[in-house]
Design a protein around this motif. Structure first.
Motif, PDB file in Angstrom:
ATOM      1  N   VAL A   3     -18.186 -29.862  78.040  1.00 31.25           N
ATOM      2  CA  VAL A   3     -19.219 -30.382  77.144  1.00 31.25           C
ATOM      3  C   VAL A   3     -19.315 -31.889  77.301  1.00 31.25           C
ATOM      4  O   VAL A   3     -18.297 -32.580  77.356  1.00 31.25           O
ATOM      5  CB  VAL A   3     -18.875 -30.047  75.673  1.00 31.25           C
ATOM      6  N   GLY A   4     -20.533 -32.393  77.366  1.00 33.03           N
ATOM      7  CA  GLY A   4     -20.752 -33.831  77.420  1.00 33.03           C
ATOM      8  C   GLY A   4     -21.118 -34.346  76.039  1.00 33.03           C
ATOM      9  O   GLY A   4     -21.714 -33.629  75.232  1.00 33.03           O
ATOM     10  N   TYR A   5     -20.743 -35.575  75.754  1.00 32.12           N
ATOM     11  CA  TYR A   5     -21.126 -36.195  74.483  1.00 32.12           C
ATOM     12  C   TYR A   5     -21.178 -37.705  74.664  1.00 32.12           C
ATOM     13  O   TYR A   5     -20.582 -38.263  75.580  1.00 32.12           O
ATOM     14  CB  TYR A   5     -20.160 -35.817  73.358  1.00 32.12           C
ATOM     15  N   LYS A   6     -21.901 -38.346  73.768  1.00 33.33           N
ATOM     16  CA  LYS A   6     -22.020 -39.802  73.813  1.00 33.33           C
ATOM     17  C   LYS A   6     -20.977 -40.413  72.890  1.00 33.33           C
ATOM     18  O   LYS A   6     -20.950 -40.138  71.694  1.00 33.33           O
ATOM     19  CB  LYS A   6     -23.420 -40.246  73.400  1.00 33.33           C
ATOM     20  N   ALA A   7     -20.093 -41.214  73.457  1.00 28.79           N
ATOM     21  CA  ALA A   7     -19.031 -41.877  72.697  1.00 28.79           C
ATOM     22  C   ALA A   7     -19.631 -43.031  71.884  1.00 28.79           C
ATOM     23  O   ALA A   7     -20.735 -43.495  72.181  1.00 28.79           O
ATOM     24  CB  ALA A   7     -17.967 -42.403  73.654  1.00 28.79           C
ATOM     25  N   PRO A   8     -18.915 -43.501  70.881  1.00 28.80           N
ATOM     26  CA  PRO A   8     -19.407 -44.619  70.062  1.00 28.80           C
ATOM     27  C   PRO A   8     -19.730 -45.881  70.875  1.00 28.80           C
ATOM     28  O   PRO A   8     -20.590 -46.655  70.487  1.00 28.80           O
ATOM     29  CB  PRO A   8     -18.265 -44.885  69.078  1.00 28.80           C
ATOM     30  N   GLY A  50     -21.269 -45.870  73.594  1.00 25.31           N
ATOM     31  CA  GLY A  50     -22.500 -45.616  74.333  1.00 25.31           C
ATOM     32  C   GLY A  50     -22.307 -44.870  75.641  1.00 25.31           C
ATOM     33  O   GLY A  50     -23.276 -44.406  76.235  1.00 25.31           O
ATOM     34  N   ARG A  51     -21.075 -44.740  76.105  1.00 25.76           N
ATOM     35  CA  ARG A  51     -20.817 -44.024  77.357  1.00 25.76           C
ATOM     36  C   ARG A  51     -20.896 -42.528  77.133  1.00 25.76           C
ATOM     37  O   ARG A  51     -20.525 -42.023  76.083  1.00 25.76           O
ATOM     38  CB  ARG A  51     -19.420 -44.373  77.894  1.00 25.76           C
ATOM     39  N   THR A  52     -21.362 -41.813  78.129  1.00 31.07           N
ATOM     40  CA  THR A  52     -21.362 -40.357  78.076  1.00 31.07           C
ATOM     41  C   THR A  52     -20.070 -39.871  78.715  1.00 31.07           C
ATOM     42  O   THR A  52     -19.731 -40.255  79.831  1.00 31.07           O
ATOM     43  CB  THR A  52     -22.582 -39.771  78.814  1.00 31.07           C
ATOM     44  N   LEU A  53     -19.345 -39.041  77.958  1.00 30.75           N
ATOM     45  CA  LEU A  53     -18.070 -38.519  78.428  1.00 30.75           C
ATOM     46  C   LEU A  53     -18.149 -37.008  78.556  1.00 30.75           C
ATOM     47  O   LEU A  53     -18.920 -36.348  77.866  1.00 30.75           O
ATOM     48  CB  LEU A  53     -16.961 -38.895  77.442  1.00 30.75           C
ATOM     49  N   SER A  54     -17.306 -36.482  79.419  1.00 30.83           N
ATOM     50  CA  SER A  54     -17.250 -35.048  79.645  1.00 30.83           C
ATOM     51  C   SER A  54     -15.881 -34.529  79.210  1.00 30.83           C
ATOM     52  O   SER A  54     -14.851 -35.080  79.593  1.00 30.83           O
ATOM     53  CB  SER A  54     -17.460 -34.763  81.133  1.00 30.83           C
ATOM     54  N   VAL A  55     -15.895 -33.479  78.389  1.00 28.99           N
ATOM     55  CA  VAL A  55     -14.667 -32.897  77.849  1.00 28.99           C
ATOM     56  C   VAL A  55     -14.575 -31.450  78.304  1.00 28.99           C
ATOM     57  O   VAL A  55     -15.513 -30.669  78.115  1.00 28.99           O
ATOM     58  CB  VAL A  55     -14.675 -32.940  76.306  1.00 28.99           C
ATOM     59  N   GLU A  56     -13.439 -31.084  78.880  1.00 31.02           N
ATOM     60  CA  GLU A  56     -13.198 -29.699  79.249  1.00 31.02           C
ATOM     61  C   GLU A  56     -12.330 -29.077  78.175  1.00 31.02           C
ATOM     62  O   GLU A  56     -11.277 -29.621  77.822  1.00 31.02           O
ATOM     63  CB  GLU A  56     -12.494 -29.612  80.618  1.00 31.02           C
ATOM     64  N   ILE A  57     -12.760 -27.945  77.645  1.00 31.37           N
ATOM     65  CA  ILE A  57     -12.003 -27.256  76.606  1.00 31.37           C
ATOM     66  C   ILE A  57     -11.018 -26.322  77.286  1.00 31.37           C
ATOM     67  O   ILE A  57     -11.401 -25.308  77.864  1.00 31.37           O
ATOM     68  CB  ILE A  57     -12.947 -26.486  75.657  1.00 31.37           C
ATOM     69  N   LYS A  58      -9.743 -26.696  77.249  1.00 26.94           N
ATOM     70  CA  LYS A  58      -8.689 -25.924  77.909  1.00 26.94           C
ATOM     71  C   LYS A  58      -8.279 -24.696  77.101  1.00 26.94           C
ATOM     72  O   LYS A  58      -8.086 -23.631  77.660  1.00 26.94           O
ATOM     73  CB  LYS A  58      -7.455 -26.809  78.150  1.00 26.94           C
ATOM     74  N   SER A  59      -8.098 -24.897  75.785  1.00 26.34           N
ATOM     75  CA  SER A  59      -7.742 -23.769  74.930  1.00 26.34           C
ATOM     76  C   SER A  59      -8.238 -24.014  73.518  1.00 26.34           C
ATOM     77  O   SER A  59      -8.425 -25.160  73.114  1.00 26.34           O
ATOM     78  CB  SER A  59      -6.222 -23.525  74.921  1.00 26.34           C
ATOM     79  N   ALA A  60      -8.467 -22.932  72.810  1.00 21.82           N
ATOM     80  CA  ALA A  60      -8.911 -23.015  71.413  1.00 21.82           C
ATOM     81  C   ALA A  60      -8.337 -21.806  70.696  1.00 21.82           C
ATOM     82  O   ALA A  60      -8.555 -20.668  71.092  1.00 21.82           O
ATOM     83  CB  ALA A  60     -10.428 -23.013  71.336  1.00 21.82           C
ATOM     84  N   LYS A  61      -7.569 -22.077  69.630  1.00 25.45           N
ATOM     85  CA  LYS A  61      -6.974 -20.981  68.870  1.00 25.45           C
ATOM     86  C   LYS A  61      -6.977 -21.330  67.392  1.00 25.45           C
ATOM     87  O   LYS A  61      -6.846 -22.505  67.025  1.00 25.45           O
ATOM     88  CB  LYS A  61      -5.570 -20.664  69.374  1.00 25.45           C
ATOM     89  N   PRO A  62      -7.107 -20.325  66.546  1.00 21.61           N
ATOM     90  CA  PRO A  62      -7.045 -20.600  65.100  1.00 21.61           C
ATOM     91  C   PRO A  62      -5.697 -21.184  64.727  1.00 21.61           C
ATOM     92  O   PRO A  62      -4.682 -20.860  65.340  1.00 21.61           O
ATOM     93  CB  PRO A  62      -7.225 -19.220  64.457  1.00 21.61           C
ATOM     94  N   MET A  63      -5.688 -22.049  63.724  1.00 20.38           N
ATOM     95  CA  MET A  63      -4.439 -22.703  63.293  1.00 20.38           C
ATOM     96  C   MET A  63      -3.440 -21.716  62.798  1.00 20.38           C
ATOM     97  O   MET A  63      -3.471 -20.780  62.239  1.00 20.38           O
ATOM     98  CB  MET A  63      -4.740 -23.713  62.203  1.00 20.38           C
TER      99      MET A  63
END
Length: 160
Positions: free
Chosen positions: A140-145, A147-160
């Motif tokens: 996922v790409g997003y704009k950082a505060p 102003g730069r656009t950064l790309s984040v790869e989601i490695k894992s996601a689990k409920p707490m």
């Protein structure tokens, strides 16, 4: 129900239970302990120069403030339902890769984090908003505060 002036606080059941447990301790055992310390210090006489009395009164004020804070949080709490493994929502522990570095966070409010040792990302923050609702394996790409656009790869996601 929450006062319209007060913000709804989303909590996992575990976080809610921990806050409730803290409130019960502060209203019971801890409050009683402080009361006994104040009484013992009063029995010593001159209160104006009694450090134990001053410290106990300060502890009493801090405790009562925290009690009021906990009451408001619990009154305005909304218990969130855990999301499925692999999906990002409130209460999800997510490991991401950003600029070649892996980091693990809890998605949600600081109140949710009371039941964990994770750093927190708010779903309203730029990165939190970008990854919220996405799934493990997504990039996922997003704009950082800044102003730069950064790309984040989601490695894992689990409920707490």
């Amino acid at each position: 129900m929450a006062d319209p002036e007060e913000k709804v606080i989303q909590l996992t059941q575990e976080a809610y239970d921990k806050l409730k447990e803290e409130l019960e301790w502060r209203e019971g055992e801890y409050r009683q302990d402080i009361t006994e310390k104040i009484a013992a210090a009063r029995a010593e006489g001159d209160l104006s120069e009694n450090g134990g009395y001053q410290a106990a009164r300060e502890a009493q004020g801090k405790n009562e403030g925290r009690i009021n804070e906990l009451i408001v949080k619990l009154r305005n709490a909304q218990i969130i339902q855990p999301v499925a493994a692999g999906e990002i929502g409130n209460g999800t522990v997510v490991t991401i890769a950003l600029a070649g570095k892996e980091m693990t966070y809890l998605i949600g409010s600081r109140e949710i984090a009371v039941a964990s040792d994770y750093d927190v990302i708010s779903p309203e923050s730029p990165m939190g908003a970008a990854i919220f609702g996405h799934h493990e394996g997504d990039t996922v790409g997003y704009k950082a505060p800044n102003g730069r656009t950064l790309s984040v790869e989601i490695k894992s996601a689990k409920p707490m």
